[in-house]
Design a protein around this motif. Sequence first.
Motif, PDB file in Angstrom:
ATOM      1  N   GLY A  33       0.485  -1.608   0.381  1.00  0.00           N
ATOM      2  CA  GLY A  33       0.252   0.734  -0.019  1.00  0.00           C
ATOM      3  C   GLY A  33       0.688   1.642  -0.197  1.00  0.00           C
ATOM      4  O   GLY A  33       0.420   2.052   0.477  1.00  0.00           O
ATOM      5  N   LYS A  34       1.943   1.327  -0.762  1.00  0.00           N
ATOM      6  CA  LYS A  34       3.207   2.493  -0.325  1.00  0.00           C
ATOM      7  C   LYS A  34       2.294   3.741  -0.918  1.00  0.00           C
ATOM      8  O   LYS A  34       1.892   3.373  -2.354  1.00  0.00           O
ATOM      9  CB  LYS A  34       4.848   2.227  -0.831  1.00  0.00           C
ATOM     10  CG  LYS A  34       5.176   1.147  -0.251  1.00  0.00           C
ATOM     11  CD  LYS A  34       6.397   0.714  -0.636  1.00  0.00           C
ATOM     12  CE  LYS A  34       6.552   0.037  -1.745  1.00  0.00           C
ATOM     13  NZ  LYS A  34       8.014  -0.150  -1.995  1.00  0.00           N
ATOM     14  N   LEU A  35       2.549   4.339  -0.772  1.00  0.00           N
ATOM     15  CA  LEU A  35       1.995   5.818  -1.989  1.00  0.00           C
ATOM     16  C   LEU A  35       3.092   6.868  -1.116  1.00  0.00           C
ATOM     17  O   LEU A  35       3.609   7.439   0.180  1.00  0.00           O
ATOM     18  CB  LEU A  35       0.253   6.272  -1.358  1.00  0.00           C
ATOM     19  CG  LEU A  35      -0.289   5.792  -0.403  1.00  0.00           C
ATOM     20  CD1 LEU A  35       0.255   7.574   0.331  1.00  0.00           C
ATOM     21  CD2 LEU A  35      -1.147   5.147  -0.498  1.00  0.00           C
ATOM     22  N   THR A  36       3.049   8.117  -2.049  1.00  0.00           N
ATOM     23  CA  THR A  36       3.564   9.635  -2.043  1.00  0.00           C
ATOM     24  C   THR A  36       3.432  10.151  -2.320  1.00  0.00           C
ATOM     25  O   THR A  36       2.257  10.702  -3.648  1.00  0.00           O
ATOM     26  CB  THR A  36       4.921   9.521  -2.076  1.00  0.00           C
ATOM     27  OG1 THR A  36       6.127  10.206  -1.314  1.00  0.00           O
ATOM     28  CG2 THR A  36       5.266   8.409  -3.847  1.00  0.00           C
ATOM     29  N   SER A  37       3.221  11.738  -2.526  1.00  0.00           N
ATOM     30  CA  SER A  37       3.268  12.321  -3.255  1.00  0.00           C
ATOM     31  C   SER A  37       4.424  13.037  -3.644  1.00  0.00           C
ATOM     32  O   SER A  37       4.896  14.170  -3.791  1.00  0.00           O
ATOM     33  CB  SER A  37       2.525  13.658  -2.061  1.00  0.00           C
ATOM     34  OG  SER A  37       3.084  13.892  -1.112  1.00  0.00           O
ATOM     35  N   ASP A  38       5.854  12.955  -2.952  1.00  0.00           N
ATOM     36  CA  ASP A  38       7.020  13.001  -3.535  1.00  0.00           C
ATOM     37  C   ASP A  38       7.421  12.938  -4.903  1.00  0.00           C
ATOM     38  O   ASP A  38       7.918  11.295  -4.585  1.00  0.00           O
ATOM     39  CB  ASP A  38       8.158  12.815  -2.269  1.00  0.00           C
ATOM     40  CG  ASP A  38       9.802  13.229  -2.731  1.00  0.00           C
ATOM     41  OD1 ASP A  38       9.886  14.695  -2.480  1.00  0.00           O
ATOM     42  OD2 ASP A  38      10.459  12.705  -2.389  1.00  0.00           O
ATOM     43  N   ALA A  39       7.916  13.502  -6.062  1.00  0.00           N
ATOM     44  CA  ALA A  39       8.197  12.259  -7.249  1.00  0.00           C
ATOM     45  C   ALA A  39       9.434  11.949  -6.756  1.00  0.00           C
ATOM     46  O   ALA A  39       9.796  11.295  -8.096  1.00  0.00           O
ATOM     47  CB  ALA A  39       8.321  13.767  -8.491  1.00  0.00           C
ATOM     48  N   ALA A  40      10.551  12.335  -6.074  1.00  0.00           N
ATOM     49  CA  ALA A  40      11.294  11.429  -6.185  1.00  0.00           C
ATOM     50  C   ALA A  40      11.656  10.016  -6.114  1.00  0.00           C
ATOM     51  O   ALA A  40      11.907   9.093  -6.628  1.00  0.00           O
ATOM     52  CB  ALA A  40      12.694  12.166  -5.430  1.00  0.00           C
ATOM     53  N   GLN A  41      10.804   9.476  -4.629  1.00  0.00           N
ATOM     54  CA  GLN A  41      10.802   8.997  -3.824  1.00  0.00           C
ATOM     55  C   GLN A  41       9.452   7.673  -4.453  1.00  0.00           C
ATOM     56  O   GLN A  41       9.246   7.085  -5.344  1.00  0.00           O
ATOM     57  CB  GLN A  41       8.939   8.898  -2.602  1.00  0.00           C
ATOM     58  CG  GLN A  41       8.995   7.086  -2.304  1.00  0.00           C
ATOM     59  CD  GLN A  41      10.131   6.940  -1.461  1.00  0.00           C
ATOM     60  OE1 GLN A  41       9.902   7.245  -0.728  1.00  0.00           O
ATOM     61  NE2 GLN A  41      10.692   5.507  -2.065  1.00  0.00           N
ATOM     62  N   ALA A  42       8.155   8.577  -5.341  1.00  0.00           N
ATOM     63  CA  ALA A  42       7.653   7.988  -6.687  1.00  0.00           C
ATOM     64  C   ALA A  42       8.324   7.334  -7.973  1.00  0.00           C
ATOM     65  O   ALA A  42       8.030   6.491  -7.883  1.00  0.00           O
ATOM     66  CB  ALA A  42       6.111   9.035  -7.274  1.00  0.00           C
ATOM     67  N   ASN A  43       9.186   8.107  -7.994  1.00  0.00           N
ATOM     68  CA  ASN A  43      10.962   7.822  -9.428  1.00  0.00           C
ATOM     69  C   ASN A  43      10.846   6.648  -9.157  1.00  0.00           C
ATOM     70  O   ASN A  43      11.545   5.580  -9.670  1.00  0.00           O
ATOM     71  CB  ASN A  43      11.124   9.398  -9.813  1.00  0.00           C
ATOM     72  CG  ASN A  43      12.152   8.417 -10.990  1.00  0.00           C
ATOM     73  OD1 ASN A  43      11.136   8.547 -11.931  1.00  0.00           O
ATOM     74  ND2 ASN A  43      13.159   8.641 -10.806  1.00  0.00           N
ATOM     75  N   MET A  44      11.655   6.505  -7.602  1.00  0.00           N
ATOM     76  CA  MET A  44      12.389   5.655  -6.713  1.00  0.00           C
ATOM     77  C   MET A  44      11.912   4.342  -7.054  1.00  0.00           C
ATOM     78  O   MET A  44      12.471   3.323  -7.509  1.00  0.00           O
ATOM     79  CB  MET A  44      12.828   5.801  -6.085  1.00  0.00           C
ATOM     80  CG  MET A  44      14.070   4.517  -5.049  1.00  0.00           C
ATOM     81  SD  MET A  44      14.256   5.318  -3.790  1.00  0.00           S
ATOM     82  CE  MET A  44      13.425   4.274  -2.700  1.00  0.00           C
ATOM     83  N   TRP A  45      10.090   4.747  -6.855  1.00  0.00           N
ATOM     84  CA  TRP A  45       9.473   2.773  -6.374  1.00  0.00           C
ATOM     85  C   TRP A  45       8.963   2.001  -7.855  1.00  0.00           C
ATOM     86  O   TRP A  45       8.824   1.664  -8.151  1.00  0.00           O
ATOM     87  CB  TRP A  45       8.100   2.611  -5.241  1.00  0.00           C
ATOM     88  CG  TRP A  45       8.343   3.375  -4.295  1.00  0.00           C
ATOM     89  CD1 TRP A  45       9.422   3.102  -3.114  1.00  0.00           C
ATOM     90  CD2 TRP A  45       7.777   4.449  -3.159  1.00  0.00           C
ATOM     91  NE1 TRP A  45       9.816   3.435  -2.627  1.00  0.00           N
ATOM     92  CE2 TRP A  45       7.834   4.018  -2.424  1.00  0.00           C
ATOM     93  CE3 TRP A  45       6.226   4.634  -3.438  1.00  0.00           C
ATOM     94  CZ2 TRP A  45       7.573   4.862  -0.701  1.00  0.00           C
ATOM     95  CZ3 TRP A  45       5.542   5.250  -2.574  1.00  0.00           C
ATOM     96  CH2 TRP A  45       6.094   5.000  -0.940  1.00  0.00           C
ATOM     97  N   MET A  46       8.488   3.970  -8.859  1.00  0.00           N
ATOM     98  CA  MET A  46       8.725   3.315 -10.327  1.00  0.00           C
ATOM     99  C   MET A  46       9.555   2.531 -10.920  1.00  0.00           C
ATOM    100  O   MET A  46       9.354   1.346 -11.468  1.00  0.00           O
ATOM    101  CB  MET A  46       8.167   3.759 -11.069  1.00  0.00           C
ATOM    102  CG  MET A  46       7.409   3.626 -12.354  1.00  0.00           C
ATOM    103  SD  MET A  46       7.933   5.239 -13.635  1.00  0.00           S
ATOM    104  CE  MET A  46       8.926   5.816 -13.786  1.00  0.00           C
ATOM    105  N   GLU A  47      11.220   2.976 -11.057  1.00  0.00           N
ATOM    106  CA  GLU A  47      12.300   2.449 -10.840  1.00  0.00           C
ATOM    107  C   GLU A  47      12.185   0.882 -10.924  1.00  0.00           C
ATOM    108  O   GLU A  47      12.795  -0.042 -11.664  1.00  0.00           O
ATOM    109  CB  GLU A  47      12.943   3.335 -11.182  1.00  0.00           C
ATOM    110  CG  GLU A  47      13.076   4.624 -12.101  1.00  0.00           C
ATOM    111  CD  GLU A  47      14.353   5.647 -11.976  1.00  0.00           C
ATOM    112  OE1 GLU A  47      15.152   4.935 -11.752  1.00  0.00           O
ATOM    113  OE2 GLU A  47      14.732   6.220 -12.693  1.00  0.00           O
ATOM    114  N   GLN A  48      11.788   1.084  -9.366  1.00  0.00           N
ATOM    115  CA  GLN A  48      12.234  -0.407  -8.779  1.00  0.00           C
ATOM    116  C   GLN A  48      11.029  -1.576  -9.039  1.00  0.00           C
ATOM    117  O   GLN A  48      11.864  -2.481  -9.777  1.00  0.00           O
ATOM    118  CB  GLN A  48      11.859  -0.168  -7.890  1.00  0.00           C
ATOM    119  CG  GLN A  48      13.151  -0.138  -6.150  1.00  0.00           C
ATOM    120  CD  GLN A  48      12.831   0.489  -5.418  1.00  0.00           C
ATOM    121  OE1 GLN A  48      11.605  -0.431  -4.247  1.00  0.00           O
ATOM    122  NE2 GLN A  48      13.669   0.703  -4.388  1.00  0.00           N
ATOM    123  N   VAL A  49      10.478  -1.239  -9.662  1.00  0.00           N
ATOM    124  CA  VAL A  49       9.854  -2.510 -10.322  1.00  0.00           C
ATOM    125  C   VAL A  49       9.209  -2.525 -11.824  1.00  0.00           C
ATOM    126  O   VAL A  49       9.581  -3.314 -12.419  1.00  0.00           O
ATOM    127  CB  VAL A  49       7.803  -2.093  -9.945  1.00  0.00           C
ATOM    128  CG1 VAL A  49       7.028  -2.195  -8.944  1.00  0.00           C
ATOM    129  CG2 VAL A  49       6.781  -0.443 -10.640  1.00  0.00           C
TER     130      VAL A  49
END
Length: 245
Positions: A73-89
Amino acid sequence: MSIKTFELISTTENGVQLISYVALPENAADDKPVAGILVAPEWWGVVEHPKSITERLAKAGYAAVAMDVYGEGKLTSDAAQANMWMEQVLADQDMLMARCRLILNDFSDQLAVDGDNLAAIGFCFGGKVVLDMAREGMPLKAVATFHGNLSPKQPADSKFAAKVLVAHGGDDSMVTMDAVESFKKEMDAVDVDYTIGVYDNAKHGFTNPQADARAAENNADLGYNENAAKQSWDNMLAFMKANLG
């Protein structure tokens, strides 16, 4: 139409809990299941926007699920964090697709969902997710993307059975018109039935009411466009009505 919502937890083979969000019409009774639509969120995760999308779909008469592809259920409003999670998957796209297939199966197993009548919609990063689900041959009749990343996991082949609707912002600096042209070539090569709508004065993220705030917080070229959001939503509902029995 009144609706009901709940969390759908899918557990991967290595024990990661995918906490997706389901919305159903209140009257989606066991004796008459309804068509199901999977929703792949933007890179922020299952935040307010995808939840509200699933609720709007339920009010339109569909069963819908916002897919938690990140897990836990991970969620964020921080683009750097979102980008890191996206790149991981995206670093393991077979794992990402396995997660989508798991959620699709668990969702279609719900008594209220007609598992033979499924579609998917995706936003930004989620646009890539749902198109890749169709590229993998998952049982989707229709796929719609809003300001979606169109780049393929692997080019479409004969497994691609879904019809496609693309809503693209004319001022999108993140997904270029060159990317749209490449996508057209990919679809044409295997005779996929697709429609592309380009919305004037619409930037990346144009359907998300939080896009302007996210743009300011993250110095990103995003923007909400109410007219484009409404037109593209209405077009998507007409597209789903035409393709889901």
